[in-house]
Design a protein around this motif. Structure first.
Motif, short mmCIF file in Angstrom:
data_model
loop_
_atom_site.label_atom_id
_atom_site.label_comp_id
_atom_site.label_asym_id
_atom_site.label_seq_id
_atom_site.Cartn_x
_atom_site.Cartn_y
_atom_site.Cartn_z
N PHE A 160 0.83 -1.20 0.00
CA PHE A 160 0.00 0.00 0.00
C PHE A 160 0.88 1.26 0.00
O PHE A 160 0.57 2.25 -0.67
CB PHE A 160 -0.92 0.01 1.21
CG PHE A 160 -2.20 -0.75 0.99
CD1 PHE A 160 -2.20 -2.00 0.40
CD2 PHE A 160 -3.42 -0.21 1.38
CE1 PHE A 160 -3.38 -2.70 0.19
CE2 PHE A 160 -4.61 -0.90 1.18
CZ PHE A 160 -4.59 -2.15 0.58
N GLY A 161 1.97 1.22 0.78
CA GLY A 161 2.87 2.38 0.80
C GLY A 161 3.52 2.62 -0.55
O GLY A 161 3.62 3.77 -1.01
N PHE A 162 3.94 1.54 -1.22
CA PHE A 162 4.52 1.69 -2.55
C PHE A 162 3.47 2.21 -3.53
O PHE A 162 3.76 3.04 -4.39
CB PHE A 162 5.07 0.35 -3.03
CG PHE A 162 5.82 0.44 -4.33
CD1 PHE A 162 7.14 0.85 -4.35
CD2 PHE A 162 5.20 0.12 -5.53
CE1 PHE A 162 7.84 0.94 -5.56
CE2 PHE A 162 5.89 0.21 -6.73
CZ PHE A 162 7.21 0.61 -6.75
N GLY A 163 2.23 1.75 -3.38
CA GLY A 163 1.15 2.23 -4.25
C GLY A 163 0.90 3.71 -4.07
O GLY A 163 0.66 4.43 -5.05
N ALA A 164 0.98 4.18 -2.82
CA ALA A 164 0.82 5.62 -2.58
C ALA A 164 1.94 6.40 -3.26
O ALA A 164 1.71 7.48 -3.83
CB ALA A 164 0.80 5.90 -1.08
N GLY A 165 3.15 5.85 -3.21
CA GLY A 165 4.26 6.49 -3.90
C GLY A 165 4.07 6.51 -5.40
O GLY A 165 4.45 7.47 -6.07
N VAL A 166 3.50 5.45 -5.94
CA VAL A 166 3.21 5.40 -7.38
C VAL A 166 2.26 6.53 -7.77
O VAL A 166 2.45 7.20 -8.79
CB VAL A 166 2.61 4.03 -7.75
CG1 VAL A 166 1.98 4.07 -9.14
CG2 VAL A 166 3.69 2.95 -7.70
N VAL A 167 1.23 6.75 -6.95
CA VAL A 167 0.28 7.82 -7.24
C VAL A 167 0.99 9.17 -7.28
O VAL A 167 0.71 10.02 -8.14
CB VAL A 167 -0.85 7.83 -6.18
CG1 VAL A 167 -1.74 9.05 -6.36
CG2 VAL A 167 -1.67 6.56 -6.28
N ALA A 168 1.94 9.36 -6.35
CA ALA A 168 2.64 10.65 -6.27
C ALA A 168 3.68 10.81 -7.38
O ALA A 168 3.79 11.86 -7.99
CB ALA A 168 3.30 10.79 -4.91
N ARG A 169 4.45 9.74 -7.65
CA ARG A 169 5.58 9.85 -8.57
C ARG A 169 5.21 9.63 -10.02
O ARG A 169 5.77 10.27 -10.91
CB ARG A 169 6.69 8.85 -8.20
CG ARG A 169 7.37 9.09 -6.88
CD ARG A 169 8.61 8.21 -6.76
NE ARG A 169 8.38 6.84 -7.20
CZ ARG A 169 7.86 5.88 -6.46
NH1 ARG A 169 7.48 6.16 -5.23
NH2 ARG A 169 7.69 4.65 -6.93
N LEU A 170 4.31 8.71 -10.27
CA LEU A 170 4.04 8.30 -11.64
C LEU A 170 2.75 8.89 -12.21
O LEU A 170 2.24 8.41 -13.21
CB LEU A 170 3.99 6.78 -11.75
CG LEU A 170 5.33 6.07 -11.65
CD1 LEU A 170 5.16 4.57 -11.77
CD2 LEU A 170 6.28 6.56 -12.72
#
Length: 385
Positions: free
Chosen positions: A133-143
């Motif tokens: 879930f944390g990586f997914g949140a980063g995906v939303v922000a970065r990608l």
């Protein structure tokens, strides 16, 4: 259509904006480092508690992928330091490598979470899903700027865990699977909104930067472009700088008024554009001063002659036929200077001599010859009403 401008379409954004997007993707290594650190910690704990060899293998693979991605990010940053800047095709190759790395990371994390669910250790399962879930949140922000890549990442994270949960017959696992799918759906909607907003902001930024380089009256480049673009041209080889000053513009402006003066400047700009070749710089320095930076320096004297003939030809504005003379100073690199400052100083000195000669052009190289009179074709003075 899911996006106003699908970022996979090559024509959706300009090359400059596209390169800025790819540069932003490679802007930080911290998310990659944190994901690897979390995976190493949770993987070590889970392997210790359960003795599962699959978890240990996934942990090692995840760390290896993170290391490769770090090297890729560093390599891209080093590439940006060395001119010329990457073109669109090269930037696309860097993007593909970045996306391959981030999808591989997402897939490892997704399989890792699925394996934790299968093992049945509640705390290890919570930690594994938390990393996903944390990586997914980063995906939303970065990608957000590459929404298709973001979708691939979110699916890679969620699909393995969702499949495993739906394979379990009890209501709790089904509920967990539904939560995972709803998380992916909400995340992708945020990516969609962020993409449209971010591309608009970057495009506006580029437009403002471009406007800052344009002289609003004539549409030519302004003097800031000369300071920024002349040094790289000098690095490429021979360059000729033609510094121009209109001889009778002040008289015409005073006699016919500022609107006519503005129209004259626009016509002068148009004639300079017609003389300039592809890749040349045509710049309005201010007032009635212009600069033409010519890449084909071997043709410098012929170009100066064309400038004198073209700018010196009569103008017609609001029924008035007006004649303007022009003085031109010409300096050629590297003989007259190897830096922008030296070249401009030489062309200014040549311009001053040309004005003393009552118009025409003067080559800076002739000023180095004692007693030489290097004035070119004189321009007839006077204003015809």
């Amino acid at each position: 259509m899911l996006f106003k401008r699908m970022e996979t379409g090559a024509a959706s954004i300009s090359d400059a904006v596209y390169l800025e997007v790819i540069t932003t993707l490679h802007g930080t290594t911290m998310p990659n480092i944190l994901a690897a650190a979390c995976l190493a910690m949770v993987g070590a704990i889970t392997t210790y508690e359960t003795g599962d060899a699959v978890t240990a293998t996934l942990t090692v693979i995840g760390i290896a992928v993170a290391i490769v991605r770090l090297f890729e990010i560093v390599a891209f940053r080093r590439r940006l330091v060395h001119p010329p800047q990457p073109g669109r095709a090269e930037a696309a190759r860097w993007e593909r490598r970045y996306i391959a790395g981030t999808v591989a990371t997402a897939l490892v994390l997704g399989v890792f979470a699925a394996r934790s669910i299968v093992l049945g250790d509640a705390l290890c399962c919570v930690m594994a899903i938390g990393i996903g879930f944390g990586f997914g949140a980063g995906v939303v922000a970065r990608l957000a700027l590459r929404p298709v890549a973001a979708l691939l990442d979110l699916v890679a994270i969620a699909a393995p865990a969702a499949i495993v949960t739906f394979m379990q017959p009890d209501l709790r696992h089904v509920g967990l699977g539904l939560l995972i799918l709803m998380y992916v759906g909400a995340s992708f909607e945020m990516v969609r909104l962020s993409f449209n907003a971010s591309i608009s902001q970057i495009t506006l930024k580029r437009q403002f930067e471009q406007l800052a380089r344009i002289d609003p009256m004539t549409g030519l480049s302004n003097r800031s472009v000369l300071a920024a673009d002349l040094p790289p041209l000098l690095a490429d080889g021979m360059v000729a700088v033609h510094t121009l000053d209109l001889d009778l513009f002040k008289e015409a402006n005073d006699r016919f008024g500022h609107p006519v003066g503005d129209a004259l400047l626009k016509q002068v700009a148009g004639r300079l554009r017609a003389i300039a070749a592809t890749g040349d710089l045509v710049i309005r320095m201010g007032g009635d001063e212009f600069v033409l930076v010519q890449r084909a320096a071997e043709d410098a004297e012929a170009a100066a002659h064309r400038i004198v003939q073209s700018i010196g030809a009569p103008y017609e504005v609001e029924g008035q036929v007006i004649e303007l003379g022009v003085s031109v100073g010409v300096a050629v690199a590297p003989d007259d200077g190897r830096t922008a400052e030296a070249l401009l100083a030489r062309s200014d000195k040549a311009l001053y001599r040309a004005k003393q000669e009552r118009g025409g052009y003067v080559l800076a190289r002739d000023l180095r010859t004692p007693g030489a009179n290097a004035a070119g074709q004189p321009v007839a003075k006077g204003i015809a009403a």
